[in-house]
Design a protein around this motif. Sequence first.
Motif, PDB file in Angstrom:
ATOM      1  N   SER A  78       1.606  -7.587  -9.048  1.00 18.48           N
ATOM      2  CA  SER A  78       1.931  -6.482  -8.508  1.00 18.48           C
ATOM      3  C   SER A  78       1.337  -5.737  -7.491  1.00 18.48           C
ATOM      4  CB  SER A  78       2.421  -5.093  -9.538  1.00 18.48           C
ATOM      5  OG  SER A  78       3.127  -6.134 -11.027  1.00 18.48           O
ATOM      6  N   ASP A  79      -0.478  -5.453  -8.088  1.00 20.96           N
ATOM      7  CA  ASP A  79      -0.545  -5.206  -6.751  1.00 20.96           C
ATOM      8  C   ASP A  79      -0.084  -5.493  -5.056  1.00 20.96           C
ATOM      9  OD1 ASP A  79      -1.933  -3.203  -8.229  1.00 20.96           O
ATOM     10  OD2 ASP A  79      -3.968  -4.598  -8.664  1.00 20.96           O
ATOM     11  N   PHE A  80      -0.192  -7.079  -4.661  1.00 20.66           N
ATOM     12  CA  PHE A  80       0.226  -7.102  -4.152  1.00 20.66           C
ATOM     13  C   PHE A  80       1.699  -6.652  -2.895  1.00 20.66           C
ATOM     14  CE2 PHE A  80       2.877 -11.432  -1.738  1.00 20.66           C
ATOM     15  CZ  PHE A  80       1.709 -10.804  -1.274  1.00 20.66           C
ATOM     16  N   TYR A  81       2.361  -7.235  -4.869  1.00 25.36           N
ATOM     17  CA  TYR A  81       3.859  -6.525  -3.744  1.00 25.36           C
ATOM     18  C   TYR A  81       3.541  -4.987  -3.277  1.00 25.36           C
ATOM     19  CZ  TYR A  81       6.617 -10.229  -5.558  1.00 25.36           C
ATOM     20  OH  TYR A  81       6.694 -12.062  -5.648  1.00 25.36           O
ATOM     21  N   ASN A  82       3.041  -4.427  -3.837  1.00 29.25           N
ATOM     22  CA  ASN A  82       2.322  -2.763  -3.476  1.00 29.25           C
ATOM     23  C   ASN A  82       1.637  -2.614  -2.285  1.00 29.25           C
ATOM     24  OD1 ASN A  82       3.702  -1.611  -6.077  1.00 29.25           O
ATOM     25  ND2 ASN A  82       1.863  -1.042  -6.755  1.00 29.25           N
ATOM     26  N   LYS A  83       1.259  -3.457  -2.332  1.00 28.92           N
ATOM     27  CA  LYS A  83       0.226  -3.336  -1.238  1.00 28.92           C
ATOM     28  C   LYS A  83       1.201  -4.010   0.467  1.00 28.92           C
ATOM     29  CE  LYS A  83      -3.456  -2.028  -2.095  1.00 28.92           C
ATOM     30  NZ  LYS A  83      -3.424  -2.092  -3.613  1.00 28.92           N
ATOM     31  N   TYR A  84       1.750  -5.680   0.285  1.00 28.70           N
ATOM     32  CA  TYR A  84       2.792  -6.127   1.006  1.00 28.70           C
ATOM     33  C   TYR A  84       3.720  -5.082   1.432  1.00 28.70           C
ATOM     34  CZ  TYR A  84       5.761  -8.924   4.060  1.00 28.70           C
ATOM     35  OH  TYR A  84       6.212  -9.896   4.704  1.00 28.70           O
ATOM     36  N   TYR A  85       4.518  -4.245   0.417  1.00 23.35           N
ATOM     37  CA  TYR A  85       5.685  -3.247   0.927  1.00 23.35           C
ATOM     38  C   TYR A  85       5.869  -2.076   1.049  1.00 23.35           C
ATOM     39  CZ  TYR A  85       8.505  -7.672  -0.365  1.00 23.35           C
ATOM     40  OH  TYR A  85       9.706  -8.504  -0.104  1.00 23.35           O
ATOM     41  N   CYS A  86       4.141  -1.925   1.194  1.00 23.24           N
ATOM     42  CA  CYS A  86       3.893  -0.378   1.342  1.00 23.24           C
ATOM     43  C   CYS A  86       3.948   0.159   2.365  1.00 23.24           C
ATOM     44  CB  CYS A  86       2.230   0.022   1.616  1.00 23.24           C
ATOM     45  SG  CYS A  86       1.808   1.747   1.199  1.00 23.24           S
ATOM     46  N   GLU A  87       4.228   0.235   3.678  1.00 24.68           N
ATOM     47  CA  GLU A  87       4.761   0.595   4.649  1.00 24.68           C
ATOM     48  C   GLU A  87       6.344   0.599   4.801  1.00 24.68           C
ATOM     49  OE1 GLU A  87       2.926   2.008   6.467  1.00 24.68           O
ATOM     50  OE2 GLU A  87       0.911   1.400   5.507  1.00 24.68           O
ATOM     51  N   ASP A  88       7.441  -0.502   4.621  1.00 25.47           N
ATOM     52  CA  ASP A  88       8.403  -0.577   4.655  1.00 25.47           C
ATOM     53  C   ASP A  88       9.094  -0.063   3.167  1.00 25.47           C
ATOM     54  OD1 ASP A  88       8.676  -2.618   6.750  1.00 25.47           O
ATOM     55  OD2 ASP A  88       8.313  -3.793   5.444  1.00 25.47           O
ATOM     56  N   PHE A  89       7.959   0.790   2.583  1.00 22.69           N
ATOM     57  CA  PHE A  89       8.891   1.501   1.700  1.00 22.69           C
ATOM     58  C   PHE A  89       8.581   3.277   2.486  1.00 22.69           C
ATOM     59  CE2 PHE A  89       8.255   4.362  -2.489  1.00 22.69           C
ATOM     60  CZ  PHE A  89       9.672   3.706  -3.447  1.00 22.69           C
TER      61      PHE A  89
END
Length: 214
Positions: A78-89
């Motif tokens: 979950s932390d990985f997804y949060n970091k990966y999609y941060c800027e796009d979100f």
Amino acid sequence: MNFTDIGIFDYLGMILLILIVLAAILFVTAIGLGYYLINKNKILFPKLSLYITNNFYSILLRIFLIIGTEDTFYKVASDFYNKYYCEDFKKAKNKVLILPHCLRDLKCPGKLGPDGVECVFCGKCPIGRVIKVAEENGYKTYVVPGSTFLKRVLKDKKPDGVFAVACHNDMFHGMTFLSRKNVPVQGQLLMKDGCISTLVDVEELISRLKNEPC
């Protein structure tokens, strides 16, 4: 078959076993390194990491259980997804907040409708407060009883960003589902799960909704 043949097979078997052990060690090391980098706001080979997480998570979980627990694996992912999609979100214009119905008080007067549980802002649980903050910051909120509602929200509302609150297991599978749909996602794990009278860090959630989600 002679003894020489048996010796060769034994030799090949030993080589194969060594290769498997080395591969497992490298994989565990990679997981550990990946977790360390995530905590440092860095991702090693992001596109490759995303592909592996989206498609081979069952294998990752089995290997991760050698060094950790199932919930820890879900948290790391979950932390990985949060970091990966941060800027796009952050760029999303049509964002939704998905809250689990288990955050409700046992005597919640809210009724289930087409868009989930309709909060009446009675103050018995933190959901009403969170909804008000979310809507002030551009989110449309849905209090849902299950993952099928998430699919309905995606189909009907077509959000370009999803912020979800959920337990470890539901969070991981929900984020994986959204990732496969190329929908930028952010998540916050429950502090206490169990499908009834669950808890979330309300202040942290409100802070993320008001300021930076990641």
